[in-house]
Design an enzyme around this catalytic site. Structure first.
Site, short mmCIF file in Angstrom:
data_model
loop_
_atom_site.label_atom_id
_atom_site.label_comp_id
_atom_site.label_asym_id
_atom_site.label_seq_id
_atom_site.Cartn_x
_atom_site.Cartn_y
_atom_site.Cartn_z
N CYS A 2 0.82 -1.21 0.00
CA CYS A 2 0.00 0.00 0.00
C CYS A 2 0.86 1.26 0.00
O CYS A 2 2.05 1.24 0.31
CB CYS A 2 -0.97 -0.02 1.18
SG CYS A 2 -0.38 0.74 2.69
N CYS A 5 2.62 2.09 3.29
CA CYS A 5 3.76 1.19 3.54
C CYS A 5 4.95 1.61 2.68
O CYS A 5 6.10 1.60 3.14
CB CYS A 5 3.38 -0.26 3.28
SG CYS A 5 2.43 -1.02 4.62
N ASP A 28 0.08 15.90 4.85
CA ASP A 28 -0.87 15.39 3.85
C ASP A 28 -0.62 16.08 2.52
O ASP A 28 -0.41 17.29 2.45
CB ASP A 28 -2.32 15.62 4.32
CG ASP A 28 -3.31 14.80 3.53
OD1 ASP A 28 -3.90 13.86 4.10
OD2 ASP A 28 -3.50 15.09 2.32
N HIS A 44 1.00 -2.39 9.38
CA HIS A 44 -0.12 -2.25 8.44
C HIS A 44 -1.38 -2.93 8.97
O HIS A 44 -1.42 -4.15 9.09
CB HIS A 44 0.23 -2.83 7.07
CG HIS A 44 -0.92 -2.75 6.10
ND1 HIS A 44 -1.00 -1.80 5.11
CD2 HIS A 44 -2.06 -3.48 6.00
CE1 HIS A 44 -2.13 -1.96 4.44
NE2 HIS A 44 -2.80 -2.99 4.96
N ASN A 84 -10.78 8.23 9.54
CA ASN A 84 -11.82 7.79 8.62
C ASN A 84 -11.76 6.27 8.56
O ASN A 84 -10.72 5.69 8.24
CB ASN A 84 -11.58 8.37 7.23
CG ASN A 84 -11.72 9.88 7.20
OD1 ASN A 84 -12.55 10.45 7.92
ND2 ASN A 84 -10.91 10.54 6.40
N GLY A 90 -15.43 7.36 4.66
CA GLY A 90 -14.70 8.09 3.62
C GLY A 90 -13.24 7.73 3.54
O GLY A 90 -12.44 8.50 3.01
N HIS A 95 -4.80 1.82 4.96
CA HIS A 95 -3.76 1.62 5.98
C HIS A 95 -4.13 2.60 7.09
O HIS A 95 -4.07 3.83 6.88
CB HIS A 95 -2.37 1.91 5.37
CG HIS A 95 -1.21 1.77 6.31
ND1 HIS A 95 -0.07 1.05 6.01
CD2 HIS A 95 -1.00 2.28 7.56
CE1 HIS A 95 0.79 1.12 7.02
NE2 HIS A 95 0.24 1.87 7.98
N HIS A 97 -4.69 5.23 9.67
CA HIS A 97 -3.92 6.46 9.90
C HIS A 97 -4.81 7.48 10.58
O HIS A 97 -6.04 7.40 10.53
CB HIS A 97 -3.39 7.00 8.57
CG HIS A 97 -4.46 7.26 7.55
ND1 HIS A 97 -5.02 6.24 6.81
CD2 HIS A 97 -5.10 8.38 7.18
CE1 HIS A 97 -5.96 6.73 6.01
NE2 HIS A 97 -6.03 8.04 6.22
N HIS A 99 -5.65 11.56 10.96
CA HIS A 99 -5.50 12.93 10.46
C HIS A 99 -5.38 13.88 11.65
O HIS A 99 -6.15 13.76 12.62
CB HIS A 99 -6.74 13.34 9.66
CG HIS A 99 -6.96 12.56 8.41
ND1 HIS A 99 -6.59 13.01 7.16
CD2 HIS A 99 -7.54 11.35 8.21
CE1 HIS A 99 -6.92 12.12 6.24
NE2 HIS A 99 -7.50 11.09 6.85
P1 5GP Z 1 -8.37 8.81 4.15
O1 5GP Z 1 -9.48 9.35 3.30
O2 5GP Z 1 -7.94 7.44 3.72
O3 5GP Z 1 -8.65 8.91 5.61
O4 5GP Z 1 -7.17 9.81 3.92
C1 5GP Z 1 -6.10 9.56 3.07
C2 5GP Z 1 -5.27 10.82 3.04
O5 5GP Z 1 -4.00 10.51 2.52
C3 5GP Z 1 -5.86 11.94 2.18
O6 5GP Z 1 -6.02 13.11 2.97
C4 5GP Z 1 -4.83 12.13 1.07
O7 5GP Z 1 -4.66 13.48 0.71
C5 5GP Z 1 -3.56 11.55 1.70
N1 5GP Z 1 -2.64 10.95 0.76
C6 5GP Z 1 -2.94 10.03 -0.21
N2 5GP Z 1 -1.83 9.67 -0.88
C7 5GP Z 1 -0.80 10.38 -0.32
C8 5GP Z 1 0.60 10.44 -0.60
O8 5GP Z 1 1.14 9.77 -1.48
N3 5GP Z 1 1.35 11.28 0.19
C9 5GP Z 1 0.79 12.03 1.17
N4 5GP Z 1 1.62 12.84 1.88
N5 5GP Z 1 -0.54 12.01 1.46
C10 5GP Z 1 -1.31 11.19 0.71
ZN ZN Z 2 0.24 -0.27 4.47
#
Ligand code: 5GP
Ligand code: ZN
Length: 109
Positions: A2, A5, A28, A44, A84, A90, A95, A97, A99
């Site tokens: 992913c 990772c 982000d 992960h 999320n 959403g 993976h 995480h 915010h």
């Molecule tokens: P989710 O919607 O899964 O809770 O949030 C995923 C977050 O990861 C989004 O806010 C998106 O902007 C961020 N994101 C996705 N791909 C990347 C990346 O390659 N690098 C960084 N720094 N953030 C990412």
């Molecule tokens: Zn991962």
């Protein structure tokens, strides 16, 4: 493997602001607040409910540790924490995480 990772392994570049044995914290790529960080546990799990109890405890400790360092990241005035979870939450990256949003007063939730 992913995207997070790959970021943890350094195979995809990111703006990393912190790292320890358990997590990395990056900016982000598409910030939704003046400061928008992602706290990413290194182990992960796609979802919260997949975590072992020990890793769930570690996640809590990471959040508490972050709160003690928040000023170092420009968040001394406070911040908002969001996870999320799954489709209805959403979640886009499978993976677990956290915010962390702040840098200016956020709109009511
Ligand atoms: P989710 O919607 O899964 O809770 O949030 C995923 C977050 O990861 C989004 O806010 C998106 O902007 C961020 N994101 C996705 N791909 C990347 C990346 O390659 N690098 C960084 N720094 N953030 C990412
Ligand atoms: Zn991962």
């Amino acid at each position: 493997m992913c995207v997070f990772c790959n970021i943890i392994k350094g195979e995809i570049p990111s703006e990393k602001v912190f790292e320890d044995d358990d997590c990395i914290i990056i900016k982000d790529i598409n910030p939704k607040a003046k400061i928008h960080l992602l706290l990413i546990p290194k182990v992960h799990y796609a979802l919260l409910n997949e975590q072992t109890e020990l890793d769930a405890i570690t996640l809590g400790k990471l959040l508490q540790k972050f709160s003690l360092m928040a000023g170092d990241f420009g968040l001394s005035g406070g911040f908002r924490v969001i996870i999320n979870q799954g489709r209805d939450g959403g979640q886009e990256v499978g993976h677990l995480h956290v915010h962390i949003l702040g840098g200016a007063q956020l709109r009511g939730f």
